[in-house]
Design a protein around this motif. Structure first.
Motif, short mmCIF file in Angstrom:
data_model
loop_
_atom_site.label_atom_id
_atom_site.label_comp_id
_atom_site.label_asym_id
_atom_site.label_seq_id
_atom_site.Cartn_x
_atom_site.Cartn_y
_atom_site.Cartn_z
N UNK A 111 32.83 50.31 30.67
CA UNK A 111 32.73 49.41 31.52
C UNK A 111 33.03 50.45 32.82
N UNK A 112 32.96 51.56 32.62
CA UNK A 112 33.23 52.63 34.07
C UNK A 112 32.25 52.46 35.12
N UNK A 113 31.22 52.06 34.70
CA UNK A 113 30.03 51.70 35.91
C UNK A 113 30.42 50.48 36.57
N UNK A 114 31.03 49.46 36.12
CA UNK A 114 31.05 48.24 36.64
C UNK A 114 32.21 48.28 38.00
N UNK A 115 32.23 47.29 38.54
CA UNK A 115 33.06 47.32 40.06
C UNK A 115 34.30 47.06 39.64
N UNK B 115 27.64 40.61 41.08
CA UNK B 115 27.46 39.75 42.20
C UNK B 115 27.98 38.42 41.73
N UNK B 116 27.77 38.02 40.56
CA UNK B 116 28.33 36.60 40.19
C UNK B 116 29.81 36.73 40.08
N UNK B 117 30.25 37.91 39.76
CA UNK B 117 31.98 37.95 39.78
C UNK B 117 32.25 37.85 41.45
N UNK B 118 31.80 38.56 42.16
CA UNK B 118 31.94 38.34 43.50
C UNK B 118 32.01 37.22 44.00
N UNK B 119 30.87 36.26 43.65
CA UNK B 119 30.93 34.93 44.08
C UNK B 119 31.80 33.89 43.57
N UNK C 298 39.77 42.95 35.57
CA UNK C 298 39.64 41.74 34.54
C UNK C 298 39.68 42.16 33.04
N UNK C 299 38.66 43.33 33.08
CA UNK C 299 38.65 43.57 31.40
C UNK C 299 40.11 44.19 30.99
N UNK C 300 40.72 45.13 31.84
CA UNK C 300 41.92 45.52 31.49
C UNK C 300 43.01 44.50 31.16
N UNK C 301 42.88 43.42 31.90
CA UNK C 301 43.94 42.34 31.61
C UNK C 301 43.47 41.69 30.23
N UNK C 302 42.38 41.65 29.73
CA UNK C 302 42.00 40.92 28.41
C UNK C 302 42.20 42.02 27.54
N UNK C 303 42.03 43.20 27.42
CA UNK C 303 42.37 44.28 26.70
C UNK C 303 44.19 44.04 26.30
N UNK C 304 44.92 44.15 27.43
CA UNK C 304 46.30 43.91 27.06
C UNK C 304 46.67 42.56 26.48
N UNK C 305 45.96 41.50 26.84
CA UNK C 305 46.17 40.30 26.15
C UNK C 305 45.83 40.31 24.80
#
Length: 202
Positions: free
Chosen positions: A137-141, A97-101, A147-154
């Motif tokens: 993180x598979x249960x996350x939206x 919810x925080x991320x969506x906001x 965003x997590x994928x983006x950070x892994x690649x970075x």
């Protein structure tokens, strides 16, 4: 609760930068009570997102990491925790919810600052080992996972440049992510984890 004084000498949140909103925790530096004539290694844990730990109080995840590293790593003087998503929240539904906001601009600013924090930390000379302990993180939206994928690649771009020693915290053989460290014994296994994570996320 307060940090265990038997293990912890000092804790700094966000490098002491008071201009960063306490809603975010980009970096937590934990100095251990160990005597070294000089130096001492640093181990960096990459976690999913911060819970409540700050400069004064720990949480179950940081408590478990500190205890395990203190007891099992005689050459490690300090711990740094980073997070793929730096937004503080204990419960996943509230985090979604925080991320969506967050607006697109707020999200972009958050992630750019997080990338800068990753690069700075992983390029520091004291950093010798990196432990991936995010959970899957598979249960996350979808927004969270992207965003997590983006950070892994970075992170992997930096790791490739710096040639750090890479570990995972108790590999989950089903999802092939570094398992979340809470409640787990200290069991680091060296692995070719980059390829597993990239393949899993793509």
């Amino acid at each position: 609760m307060a940090y265990n004084e038997e293990y912890v000498e000092n804790v700094i949140q966000n490098l002491g930068n008071k201009n960063i909103d306490d809603t975010y925790r980009y970096r937590l530096d934990i100095e251990l009570k160990k005597d070294f004539s000089e130096g001492g290694e640093r181990i960096v844990f990459i976690l999913m997102n911060p819970s409540v730990a700050n400069k004064n109080e720990d949480d179950p995840t940081t408590r478990n990491i500190i205890s395990n590293v203190f007891k099992n790593e005689s050459t490690v003087k300090s711990i740094v925790t980073l997070n793929t998503i730096p937004l503080k929240e204990t419960y996943k539904n509230e985090l979604n919810e925080k991320l969506d906001n967050l607006s697109d601009i707020e999200t972009s600013e958050m992630m750019e600052l997080n990338k800068e924090c990753f690069r700075t930390t992983l390029e520091e000379e004291e950093t010798t080992r990196i432990v991936i302990a995010t959970g899957d993180g598979s249960s996350r939206k979808r927004k969270f996972r992207e965003l997590q994928d983006e950070m892994y690649n970075h992170m992997y771009d930096i790791v490739d440049e710096e040639k750090h020693e890479l570990f995972v915290f108790d590999i989950n053989s089903v999802i092939e992510y570094g398992a979340h460290p809470q409640g787990k014994e200290y069991d680091l296994k060296q692995a070719t984890f980059k390829k597993k994570i990239v393949m899993q996320l793509k």
